[in-house]
Design an enzyme around this catalytic site. Sequence first.
Site, PDB file in Angstrom:
ATOM      1  N   ARG A  58      44.769 -11.939  19.791  1.00  0.00           N
ATOM      2  CA  ARG A  58      43.897 -10.873  20.209  1.00  0.00           C
ATOM      3  C   ARG A  58      43.965  -9.657  19.290  1.00  0.00           C
ATOM      4  NH1 ARG A  58      45.646 -10.879  26.454  1.00  0.00           N
ATOM      5  NH2 ARG A  58      47.491 -11.830  25.575  1.00  0.00           N
ATOM      6  N   ASP A 118      45.565  -9.142  12.183  1.00  0.00           N
ATOM      7  CA  ASP A 118      46.050  -7.763  12.225  1.00  0.00           C
ATOM      8  C   ASP A 118      47.240  -7.564  11.298  1.00  0.00           C
ATOM      9  OD1 ASP A 118      47.693  -9.352  13.807  1.00  0.00           O
ATOM     10  OD2 ASP A 118      47.559  -8.110  15.595  1.00  0.00           O
ATOM     11  N   ASP A 121      53.401 -10.812   9.024  1.00  0.00           N
ATOM     12  CA  ASP A 121      54.775 -10.419   9.320  1.00  0.00           C
ATOM     13  C   ASP A 121      55.707 -11.498   8.760  1.00  0.00           C
ATOM     14  OD1 ASP A 121      56.672  -8.730  10.694  1.00  0.00           O
ATOM     15  OD2 ASP A 121      56.661 -10.093  12.380  1.00  0.00           O
ATOM     16  N   LYS A 149      53.756  -6.547   6.506  1.00  0.00           N
ATOM     17  CA  LYS A 149      55.175  -6.182   6.603  1.00  0.00           C
ATOM     18  C   LYS A 149      55.963  -7.123   5.707  1.00  0.00           C
ATOM     19  CE  LYS A 149      55.372  -4.899  11.501  1.00  0.00           C
ATOM     20  NZ  LYS A 149      55.997  -5.313  12.777  1.00  0.00           N
ATOM     21  N   VAL A 171      54.570  -1.945  15.487  1.00  0.00           N
ATOM     22  CA  VAL A 171      53.429  -1.019  15.530  1.00  0.00           C
ATOM     23  C   VAL A 171      52.460  -1.406  16.641  1.00  0.00           C
ATOM     24  CG1 VAL A 171      53.609  -0.449  13.077  1.00  0.00           C
ATOM     25  CG2 VAL A 171      52.114  -2.330  13.800  1.00  0.00           C
ATOM     26  N   ARG A 183      46.213  -1.222  22.986  1.00  0.00           N
ATOM     27  CA  ARG A 183      45.243  -1.844  22.067  1.00  0.00           C
ATOM     28  C   ARG A 183      44.084  -0.911  21.721  1.00  0.00           C
ATOM     29  NH1 ARG A 183      46.457  -7.301  21.299  1.00  0.00           N
ATOM     30  NH2 ARG A 183      47.321  -8.368  23.104  1.00  0.00           N
TER      31      ARG A 183
HETATM   32  P1  IMP Z   1      53.899 -13.608  11.939  1.00  0.00           P
HETATM   33  O1  IMP Z   1      53.531 -14.970  12.395  1.00  0.00           O
HETATM   34  O2  IMP Z   1      55.336 -13.301  12.131  1.00  0.00           O
HETATM   35  O3  IMP Z   1      53.438 -13.300  10.523  1.00  0.00           O
HETATM   36  O4  IMP Z   1      53.231 -12.560  12.906  1.00  0.00           O
HETATM   37  C1  IMP Z   1      51.944 -12.296  12.864  1.00  0.00           C
HETATM   38  C2  IMP Z   1      51.476 -11.885  14.248  1.00  0.00           C
HETATM   39  O5  IMP Z   1      52.486 -11.237  15.005  1.00  0.00           O
HETATM   40  C3  IMP Z   1      50.395 -10.859  14.085  1.00  0.00           C
HETATM   41  O6  IMP Z   1      49.141 -11.495  14.069  1.00  0.00           O
HETATM   42  C4  IMP Z   1      50.569  -9.987  15.290  1.00  0.00           C
HETATM   43  O7  IMP Z   1      49.769 -10.486  16.344  1.00  0.00           O
HETATM   44  C5  IMP Z   1      51.989 -10.105  15.680  1.00  0.00           C
HETATM   45  N1  IMP Z   1      52.767  -8.930  15.252  1.00  0.00           N
HETATM   46  C6  IMP Z   1      53.643  -8.865  14.236  1.00  0.00           C
HETATM   47  N2  IMP Z   1      54.190  -7.647  14.125  1.00  0.00           N
HETATM   48  C7  IMP Z   1      53.618  -6.913  15.104  1.00  0.00           C
HETATM   49  C8  IMP Z   1      53.747  -5.528  15.477  1.00  0.00           C
HETATM   50  O8  IMP Z   1      54.468  -4.719  14.895  1.00  0.00           O
HETATM   51  N3  IMP Z   1      52.973  -5.130  16.528  1.00  0.00           N
HETATM   52  C9  IMP Z   1      52.132  -5.971  17.199  1.00  0.00           C
HETATM   53  N4  IMP Z   1      51.971  -7.264  16.864  1.00  0.00           N
HETATM   54  C10 IMP Z   1      52.711  -7.731  15.826  1.00  0.00           C
HETATM   55 MG    MG Z   2      47.995 -11.612  15.869  1.00  0.00          MG
END
Ligand code: IMP
Ligand code: MG
Length: 196
Positions: A58, A118, A121, A149, A171, A183
């Site tokens: 979302r 968004d 990470d 990040k 964040v 949101r």
């Molecule tokens: P990844 O799979 O660890 O790269 O995470 C990506 C997803 O984690 C993003 O699409 C976000 O939905 C969520 N996410 C990662 N860090 C944050 C944050 O600081 N705030 C809110 N959602 C986050």
């Molecule tokens: Mg996401």
Amino acid sequence: MNAAEDRLSKSDPAPDVLFSAGQIAARVDALADEIAFHPHLKNAGSGPGSILAVCALRGAFVFAADLVRALSSRGIDPEVAFLQVESYGAGTRPSQPVRLVRDLEVGIGDRPVLLMDDILDTGNTLEFLTRHLDDRGARTVTSAVLLDKAARREISVEADFVGFDCPDHFVVGYGMDAGGRYRGLPYVGTLPGVRA
Ligand code: IMP
Ligand code: MG
């Protein structure tokens, strides 16, 4: 700080501003300029036969809404589609492997895809989604994320377009939540005392 940010800062708790609404608007505009000239996207034409812009629900819904409008004013009018993944549960760290909870409702049909998310990470979500869209027949997958990040990456994956490099903080705002809150904030903020 603009008027909306000022009003919100009077309610409790008020996330600290990391990227203001004005900074985000300017950066999304600049991203649209870059994306419009990407070799996979620039000559794809407009409408349902052309680019498929995929929003990862979302958290990316606000970024996607602003980005497709910025693209439209540059002559790119993609079909827009949505899918949803989860890895977080209600926490502030990924708590489970990425899983698809809602798939696209349209066929990809050998189109170039612009994937909008968004935050990049650990990289697991972007890697999962890129593979999924490839498997579904995308001609190319080009990715745009609002925030990167880089310090938290677990696997080697990069986005084609990044709005802002983001420090290693959890964040919220501009589509992103903490336990379902924040949101609708017009800016990206950090919650005092909450680490990534
Ligand atoms: P990844 O799979 O660890 O790269 O995470 C990506 C997803 O984690 C993003 O699409 C976000 O939905 C969520 N996410 C990662 N860090 C944050 C944050 O600081 N705030 C809110 N959602 C986050
Ligand atoms: Mg996401």
